[in-house]
Write an enzyme that holds these catalytic residues in place. Structure first.
Site, PDB file in Angstrom:
ATOM      1  N   SER A 141      -7.916   3.071   4.925  1.00  0.00           N
ATOM      2  CA  SER A 141      -6.912   2.430   4.057  1.00  0.00           C
ATOM      3  C   SER A 141      -7.160   0.930   3.902  1.00  0.00           C
ATOM      4  O   SER A 141      -7.624   0.264   4.836  1.00  0.00           O
ATOM      5  CB  SER A 141      -5.504   2.617   4.629  1.00  0.00           C
ATOM      6  OG  SER A 141      -5.240   3.974   4.815  1.00  0.00           O
ATOM      7  N   SER A 173      -5.109   2.678  13.061  1.00  0.00           N
ATOM      8  CA  SER A 173      -4.579   3.042  14.377  1.00  0.00           C
ATOM      9  C   SER A 173      -5.671   2.830  15.418  1.00  0.00           C
ATOM     10  O   SER A 173      -6.846   3.163  15.182  1.00  0.00           O
ATOM     11  CB  SER A 173      -4.178   4.524  14.416  1.00  0.00           C
ATOM     12  OG  SER A 173      -3.372   4.846  13.316  1.00  0.00           O
ATOM     13  N   GLU A 256      -7.930  15.748   9.379  1.00  0.00           N
ATOM     14  CA  GLU A 256      -6.779  14.914   9.740  1.00  0.00           C
ATOM     15  C   GLU A 256      -5.471  15.640   9.423  1.00  0.00           C
ATOM     16  O   GLU A 256      -4.560  15.699  10.245  1.00  0.00           O
ATOM     17  CB  GLU A 256      -6.837  13.590   8.968  1.00  0.00           C
ATOM     18  CG  GLU A 256      -5.671  12.670   9.288  1.00  0.00           C
ATOM     19  CD  GLU A 256      -5.783  11.305   8.621  1.00  0.00           C
ATOM     20  OE1 GLU A 256      -6.443  11.205   7.569  1.00  0.00           O
ATOM     21  OE2 GLU A 256      -5.203  10.348   9.161  1.00  0.00           O
TER      22      GLU A 256
HETATM   23  C1  LIG Z   1       1.355   6.184  11.599  1.00  0.00           C
HETATM   24  C2  LIG Z   1       0.290   5.872  10.595  1.00  0.00           C
HETATM   25  C3  LIG Z   1      -1.016   5.768  11.028  1.00  0.00           C
HETATM   26  C4  LIG Z   1      -2.019   5.456  10.108  1.00  0.00           C
HETATM   27  N1  LIG Z   1      -3.279   5.331  10.592  1.00  0.00           N
HETATM   28  C5  LIG Z   1      -4.271   5.029   9.719  1.00  0.00           C
HETATM   29  C6  LIG Z   1      -5.598   4.867  10.212  1.00  0.00           C
HETATM   30  O1  LIG Z   1      -5.874   4.993  11.407  1.00  0.00           O
HETATM   31  N2  LIG Z   1      -6.566   4.563   9.328  1.00  0.00           N
HETATM   32  C7  LIG Z   1      -6.324   4.417   7.999  1.00  0.00           C
HETATM   33  O2  LIG Z   1      -7.268   4.187   7.253  1.00  0.00           O
HETATM   34  N3  LIG Z   1      -5.062   4.530   7.488  1.00  0.00           N
HETATM   35  C8  LIG Z   1      -4.033   4.830   8.342  1.00  0.00           C
HETATM   36  N4  LIG Z   1      -2.744   4.950   7.861  1.00  0.00           N
HETATM   37  C9  LIG Z   1      -2.485   4.632   6.464  1.00  0.00           C
HETATM   38  C10 LIG Z   1      -2.115   5.832   5.624  1.00  0.00           C
HETATM   39  O3  LIG Z   1      -3.225   6.672   5.387  1.00  0.00           O
HETATM   40  C11 LIG Z   1      -1.518   5.281   4.307  1.00  0.00           C
HETATM   41  O4  LIG Z   1      -0.341   4.571   4.650  1.00  0.00           O
HETATM   42  C12 LIG Z   1      -1.165   6.376   3.347  1.00  0.00           C
HETATM   43  O5  LIG Z   1      -2.331   6.993   2.854  1.00  0.00           O
HETATM   44  C13 LIG Z   1      -0.331   5.838   2.169  1.00  0.00           C
HETATM   45  O6  LIG Z   1      -0.954   4.751   1.572  1.00  0.00           O
HETATM   46  P1  LIG Z   1      -0.160   3.365   1.332  1.00  0.00           P
HETATM   47  O7  LIG Z   1       0.512   2.992   2.587  1.00  0.00           O
HETATM   48  O8  LIG Z   1      -1.136   2.431   0.731  1.00  0.00           O
HETATM   49  O9  LIG Z   1       0.968   3.734   0.273  1.00  0.00           O
HETATM   50  P2  LIG Z   1       0.803   3.872  -1.309  1.00  0.00           P
HETATM   51  O10 LIG Z   1      -0.393   4.690  -1.603  1.00  0.00           O
HETATM   52  O11 LIG Z   1       0.879   2.517  -1.928  1.00  0.00           O
HETATM   53  O12 LIG Z   1       2.103   4.698  -1.686  1.00  0.00           O
HETATM   54  C14 LIG Z   1       3.390   4.095  -1.857  1.00  0.00           C
HETATM   55  C15 LIG Z   1       4.376   5.180  -2.315  1.00  0.00           C
HETATM   56  O13 LIG Z   1       3.943   5.710  -3.581  1.00  0.00           O
HETATM   57  C16 LIG Z   1       3.831   7.123  -3.504  1.00  0.00           C
HETATM   58  N5  LIG Z   1       2.679   7.547  -4.324  1.00  0.00           N
HETATM   59  C17 LIG Z   1       1.449   6.971  -4.375  1.00  0.00           C
HETATM   60  N6  LIG Z   1       0.651   7.647  -5.228  1.00  0.00           N
HETATM   61  C18 LIG Z   1       1.375   8.672  -5.715  1.00  0.00           C
HETATM   62  C19 LIG Z   1       1.097   9.730  -6.642  1.00  0.00           C
HETATM   63  N7  LIG Z   1      -0.103   9.848  -7.216  1.00  0.00           N
HETATM   64  N8  LIG Z   1       2.078  10.609  -6.914  1.00  0.00           N
HETATM   65  C20 LIG Z   1       3.302  10.488  -6.339  1.00  0.00           C
HETATM   66  N9  LIG Z   1       3.623   9.507  -5.455  1.00  0.00           N
HETATM   67  C21 LIG Z   1       2.681   8.620  -5.140  1.00  0.00           C
HETATM   68  C22 LIG Z   1       3.579   7.431  -2.043  1.00  0.00           C
HETATM   69  O14 LIG Z   1       4.006   8.751  -1.711  1.00  0.00           O
HETATM   70  C23 LIG Z   1       4.435   6.369  -1.347  1.00  0.00           C
HETATM   71  O15 LIG Z   1       5.766   6.800  -1.270  1.00  0.00           O
HETATM   72  C24 LIG Z   1      -1.710   5.247   8.749  1.00  0.00           C
HETATM   73  C25 LIG Z   1      -0.385   5.330   8.314  1.00  0.00           C
HETATM   74  C26 LIG Z   1       0.609   5.637   9.231  1.00  0.00           C
HETATM   75  C27 LIG Z   1       2.023   5.730   8.751  1.00  0.00           C
END
Ligand SMILES: Cc1cc2nc3c(=O)[nH]c(=O)nc-3n(C[C@H](O)[C@H](O)[C@H](O)COP(=O)(O)OP(=O)(O)OC[C@H]3O[C@@H](n4cnc5c(N)ncnc54)[C@H](O)[C@@H]3O)c2cc1C
Length: 409
Positions: A141, A173, A256
């Protein structure tokens, strides 16, 4: 279908129990939850101590032949069907053993390297995962690339037999504790976004990596920002091919989702004990909610059998891993809400004043968003199920077929 153990599975279950009884204490119900790391935010020192405990337990399992049950024998595993690994996991959950920290290594990086890695990568990197020597983290991410992972912008340029990386990752993480990382970088901006990504295996001690912890709502700093400045990675550490990262990425993401979808050791029996202790076990709405949670738990168990049966037949996890992950989210959401209903006004207490040291608030209520966001959000899993399972019209994609450099930001 018969969900009881086959004679072979029953014999294997007895073997698992014998090993676990010889090396661990059985779980004794929800009184121990106050000691759980989820009961309160872990300090860095507590977190480090827990990781050491997890590593010791992993080493004990490896030495006795209980690590990497489904991995091929040549890489230190036992080459067993996934259903047998499930039997072991079910038994392990009945014991007080340190969980966690190896999901990215053994659950994600390992299977991806087994599928896509070179002989040298397999020889160097797989066994230290199983022994617990190496922890891995997932550098996927970015601030502008989460759900839309293929939009990632960390750049990489090939320079002789090295690749020079510059950019930023977020939500990583265990980055602080990790020895190795699964790193995604953009190596070509002149092709559509999925075709210009390279998957690198990164030694986390490489110069140019800066890790900054992020503190979340519970007070713990589970994940980090990772800044990469002129980080030089050998070309030999490319997983798959340069610009061919999307195949290995999908393998990691499927593993995952399947892993996150696996049931946790805490569940309906613990909530029944909690409700009994709070004198609300006869409340009809609480009973109805507990039954609903039981329904989710059983649905997940059967979905898990389906995923593991497919894996036992050598099939890779498909969109059912998204169904399993979504079911797991629903279950955690239900568990958090029921726990808060059972605790009533007591749910507002924190730390030592709270029942079980605040375990239910931290793990079940606030913690549910770990599963609902991490590994792809609930909304994203619904999109995958809509596209790949239900055959609904695909999401409109404005960036399809466009070179990455021309996609508006
Ligand atoms: C506990 C935890 C551990 C994590 N660990 C890691 C890790 O080790 N390595 C890593 O790389 N990442 C990690 N992540 C990150 C995680 O993969 C991302 O937070 C997740 O993929 C969402 O991306 P974002 O936070 O950028 O949200 P965004 O992608 O910006 O999304 C924001 C909102 O928009 C909605 N949304 C986005 N696109 C769409 C769509 N096409 N249709 C409908 N709704 C949509 C989403 O559902 C969300 O509600 C972790 C996250 C958490 C919570």
């Amino acid at each position: 279908m018969d969900f009881d153990d086959s004679p072979e599975e029953a014999a294997f279950r007895r073997e698992c129990r014998a090993f676990l009884e010889a090396h661990a204490r059985p779980r004794v119900g929800h009184e121990t939850l106050a000691d759980s790391p989820f009961a309160r935010p872990a300090t860095t020192a507590e977190e480090d101590a827990k990781i050491e405990e997890c590593k010791r337990w992993q080493r004990t399992k490896f030495d006795a032949g209980w690590a990497g049950l489904t991995w091929p024998v040549e890489y230190g595993g036992r080459g067993l069907p996934a259903l047998m690994a499930r039997v072991f996991a079910e038994e392990e959950r009945r014991f007080e053993v340190p969980f966690g920290h190896f999901a990215q290594s053994i659950g994600m990086a390992g299977p991806t390297i087994i599928e896509h890695g070179t002989d040298q990568q397999k020889a160097d990197l797989l066994e230290p995962m199983l022994t617990g020597e190496h922890l891995w983290c997932q550098l996927f991410s970015e601030p502008g690339a989460g759900s839309d992972l293929a939009g990632l912008r960390t750049s990489a340029i090939v320079d002789g037999d090295e690749i020079v990386v510059n950019g930023q990752k977020v939500w990583t993480s265990n980055a602080r504790e990790a020895d190795w990382g699964m790193l995604l970088v953009r190596t070509d901006i002149d092709v559509p976004k999925h075709r210009g990504i390279t998957y690198l295996l990164l030694d986390m001690r490489t110069p140019g990596i800066e890790i900054r912890p992020l503190v979340q709502i519970t007070g713990a700093a589970h994940f980090n920002e990772v800044f990469l400045t002129d980080v030089r990675v050998p070309v030999a550490n490319v997983l798959g091919s340069i610009n061919g990262g999307w195949g290995p990425i999908l393998s990691t993401l499927m593993s995952e989702r399947t892993g996150i979808g696996g049931a946790s050791s805490v569940g309906v029996p613990d909530l029944i004990e909690l409700a009994r202790g709070r004198g609300v076990l006869d409340d009809p709405t609480i009973r109805q909610d507990l039954m609903r949670l039981h329904g989710y738990t059983e649905t997940m168990r059967f979905l898990g059998y389906r995923v593991h049966t497919a894996a036992s037949r050598g099939e890779l996890p498909g969109p059912e891993s998204s169904v399993l992950k979504l079911a797991s989210s629903r279950r955690l959401e239900a568990m958090g809400n029921i726990a808060m209903a059972i605790l009533g006004p007591g749910a507002t207490l924190a730390g030592h004043d709270a029942v079980s040291g605040g375990f239910w608030q931290n793990f079940a209520f606030l913690g549910q968003w770990m599963a609902r966001i991490g590994g792809g959000t609930d909304a994203v899993q619904r999109n995958i199920i809509g596209d790949n399972v239900l055959g609904l019209p695909p999401e409109p994609r404005l960036d399809k077929g466009i070179p990455f450099r021309d996609i508006p930001t």
